[in-house]
Design a protein around this motif. Structure first.
Motif, PDB file in Angstrom:
ATOM      1  N   ARG A 153       0.828  -1.209   0.000  1.00 10.21           N
ATOM      2  CA  ARG A 153       0.000   0.000   0.000  1.00 10.21           C
ATOM      3  C   ARG A 153       0.859   1.254   0.000  1.00 10.21           C
ATOM      4  O   ARG A 153       1.927   1.282   0.588  1.00 10.21           O
ATOM      5  CB  ARG A 153      -0.897   0.037   1.239  1.00 10.21           C
ATOM      6  N   GLN A 154       0.315   2.308  -0.666  1.00 11.39           N
ATOM      7  CA  GLN A 154       0.955   3.625  -0.619  1.00 11.39           C
ATOM      8  C   GLN A 154       0.378   4.399   0.550  1.00 11.39           C
ATOM      9  O   GLN A 154      -0.767   4.202   0.898  1.00 11.39           O
ATOM     10  CB  GLN A 154       0.595   4.444  -1.857  1.00 11.39           C
ATOM     11  N   SER A 155       1.165   5.299   1.116  1.00 11.22           N
ATOM     12  CA  SER A 155       0.666   6.147   2.184  1.00 11.22           C
ATOM     13  C   SER A 155       0.066   7.386   1.538  1.00 11.22           C
ATOM     14  O   SER A 155       0.774   8.162   0.899  1.00 11.22           O
ATOM     15  CB  SER A 155       1.828   6.534   3.100  1.00 11.22           C
ATOM     16  N   PRO A 156      -1.251   7.584   1.687  1.00 11.57           N
ATOM     17  CA  PRO A 156      -1.889   8.706   0.995  1.00 11.57           C
ATOM     18  C   PRO A 156      -1.249  10.038   1.377  1.00 11.57           C
ATOM     19  O   PRO A 156      -1.034  10.297   2.555  1.00 11.57           O
ATOM     20  CB  PRO A 156      -3.342   8.652   1.473  1.00 11.57           C
ATOM     21  N   GLY A 157      -0.909  10.834   0.369  1.00 13.62           N
ATOM     22  CA  GLY A 157      -0.372  12.169   0.629  1.00 13.62           C
ATOM     23  C   GLY A 157       1.115  12.217   0.929  1.00 13.62           C
ATOM     24  O   GLY A 157       1.693  13.283   1.066  1.00 13.62           O
ATOM     25  N   GLN A 210       4.066  13.239  -4.052  1.00 17.78           N
ATOM     26  CA  GLN A 210       3.196  13.916  -5.024  1.00 17.78           C
ATOM     27  C   GLN A 210       2.891  13.057  -6.241  1.00 17.78           C
ATOM     28  O   GLN A 210       1.819  13.149  -6.819  1.00 17.78           O
ATOM     29  CB  GLN A 210       3.846  15.234  -5.451  1.00 17.78           C
ATOM     30  N   ALA A 253       3.192   8.992  -7.976  1.00 20.56           N
ATOM     31  CA  ALA A 253       3.369   7.588  -7.594  1.00 20.56           C
ATOM     32  C   ALA A 253       4.603   6.960  -8.238  1.00 20.56           C
ATOM     33  O   ALA A 253       5.031   5.878  -7.835  1.00 20.56           O
ATOM     34  CB  ALA A 253       2.122   6.798  -7.956  1.00 20.56           C
ATOM     35  N   SER A 281       7.884   7.286  -5.440  1.00 17.10           N
ATOM     36  CA  SER A 281       7.146   7.045  -4.207  1.00 17.10           C
ATOM     37  C   SER A 281       7.564   5.721  -3.595  1.00 17.10           C
ATOM     38  O   SER A 281       8.580   5.136  -3.972  1.00 17.10           O
ATOM     39  CB  SER A 281       5.644   7.068  -4.504  1.00 17.10           C
ATOM     40  N   SER A 306       5.808   1.946  -1.851  1.00 14.66           N
ATOM     41  CA  SER A 306       4.705   1.108  -1.376  1.00 14.66           C
ATOM     42  C   SER A 306       5.259   0.242  -0.251  1.00 14.66           C
ATOM     43  O   SER A 306       6.394  -0.234  -0.310  1.00 14.66           O
ATOM     44  CB  SER A 306       4.126   0.244  -2.492  1.00 14.66           C
ATOM     45  N   TYR A 324       2.768   0.860   7.666  1.00 12.39           N
ATOM     46  CA  TYR A 324       3.280   2.203   7.358  1.00 12.39           C
ATOM     47  C   TYR A 324       4.451   2.618   8.254  1.00 12.39           C
ATOM     48  O   TYR A 324       5.315   3.375   7.830  1.00 12.39           O
ATOM     49  CB  TYR A 324       2.154   3.239   7.461  1.00 12.39           C
TER      50      TYR A 324
END
Ligand code: MTE
Length: 395
Positions: free
Chosen positions: A40-44, A47, A49, A52, A54, A142
């Motif tokens: 999962r990506q951490s929302p916010g 900027q 993907a 970024s 995961s 996370y």
């Protein structure tokens, strides 16, 4: 489960029908019932993907090996699925005398050479980086999910340097360069290469590397932060000084309390985390649970892990599951009878050098609270009376 449970009393569809044929799924997939377990990506957090991260779902994994499809990802400029027949790997010298015969290898050339397979963890230097100042994210995915562990297969970089006639007495550093668009370049001290631990790897958990993890070739630098494990590896240059590239002069540096930056602190110090019970989970009832987690050290083997259920007042030594390997994840477990009262769960690892994982108070006294990289503080999970587990910090 109560008496009269229909799922044990009645015939099941799967016990009374013909199953799927072999090779219905030629490259097998996890059960459809396990779809919730995902990177999962951490929302916010970032900027775009393509630049970024995961996070690996540590809360749902067993043992020490991360399934390749759940290995965390960190890309500076997106991932590529490179055609292995067109991939090239070059070795040359910063000065001509450093490498007698600079060479360009194809994948076929590399696959012919003697290989080794070794299990190692990889942890991004920024793992747990969001928690420097205060609690920031809810789950172990996370807080600690920029961490994975695989069996990697490849050729020791030392073998390849010798094949090119590198002057391993004059060389003090090598520069590793990636083939993606991020200009990822990192300086590796020659001692690590000479030890034979640094690998030019193509295999991960018995198969070729996944594209996200550097297919067809990446550098394995055991114990060192993930950024040095250059993916889509295209070149190694032999030199006699650190290169101070953008990813070691501007990024991946530690902001110290006096406002100065510390460079080249690349070894991942001893660290551990309880993965279950962990933030976001709920204990169904009081009674027996197994506390389970991961410990690791970039300096060798984990020697012991202590667990506290009262926020660090009392500690009990956990059982280390085998194997316990150098620069590899180690799984620890401890039986726990939850009395239904609020609890504060912590783990504290010690490695074979005697280094003891610090608490937040100790870590912040030495490093401040505004850094990004190399946060190896003791993690605390708070269990509330209703069984809910949440992320808290204790000094
Ligand atoms: N190598 C290249 N060529 N490009 C990258 O963006 N990211 C680095 C490193 N190697 C990166 C790279 C970083 S910051 C980390 S933490 C690890 O790869 C992540 O490896 P993974 O995606 O296989 O988990």
């Amino acid at each position: 489960v109560s008496v009269g449970d229909p799922d044990i009393l009645n015939p099941t569809p799967w016990g009374s029908s013909l199953g799927q044929p072999v090779a219905a799924s030629p490259y097998g997939q996890p059960s459809k019932h396990e779809r919730g377990l995902a990177r999962r990506q951490s929302p916010g957090l970032t900027q775009v993907a393509a630049a970024s991260v995961s996070f690996a779902p540590l809360q749902g994994l067993f043992g020490i090996i991360t399934p390749s499809g759940l290995h965390f990802e960190r890309h500076h400029q997106g991932w590529q699925d490179i055609d292995p027949t067109r991939h090239r790997f070059m070795i040359d010298g910063a000065r001509p005398e450093f490498v007698k015969t600079p060479k360009v290898y194809t994948m076929d050339d590399i696959l012919r050479l003697p290989s080794v397979s070794r299990m190692h963890f990889i942890e991004c230097g920024a793992n747990t980086g969001m928690e420097w100042g205060n609690v920031a994210v809810p789950t172990v995915q996370y807080t600690h999910g920029m961490l994975s562990c695989s069996e990697f297969t490849g050729v020791p970089l030392r073998t390849l340097l010798e094949d090119c006639g590198a002057d391993l007495k004059a060389a003090t550093y090598v520069l590793a360069e990636g083939g993606d668009g991020s200009s990822m370049t990192r300086t590796i001290p020659i001692e690590l290469v000479l030890s034979g631990e640094v690998l030019v790897a193509y295999g991960q958990n018995g198969e070729m590397l996944r594209p996200e993890n550097g297919y067809p070739l990446r550098l394995i630098v055991p114990g060192v932060q993930g950024v040095s494990w250059v993916k889509w590896l295209r070149r190694v240059e032999v030199g006699d000084r650190p290169y101070a590239t953008k990813d070691e002069a501007v990024h991946y540096i530690d902001l110290m309390p006096d406002g100065q930056h510390r460079q080249y602190s690349s070894i991942q110090e001893c660290k551990s985390v309880i993965t279950t019970p962990s933030g976001g989970q709920t204990l169904v009832d009081k009674g027996y649970f197994t506390i389970s987690g991961l410990a690791w050290s970039g300096r060798g083997k984990v020697k012991r892990v202590d667990v506290s259920v009262d926020g660090g007042v009392n500690w009990v030594e956990a059982t280390l599951q085998t194997p316990v390997l150098s620069k590899c994840l180690t799984r620890f477990i401890l039986p726990w009878n939850w009395d239904g009262k609020p609890a504060l769960l912590q783990s504290r690892a010690t490695d074979e050098t005697g280094f003891v994982q610090p608490g937040y108070g100790q870590l912040r006294a030495a490093r401040g609270s505004r850094s990004i990289y190399h946060n190896n503080a003791i993690q605390t999970w708070q269990v509330a009376e209703n069984g809910d587990v949440s992320n808290v910090q204790i000094l």
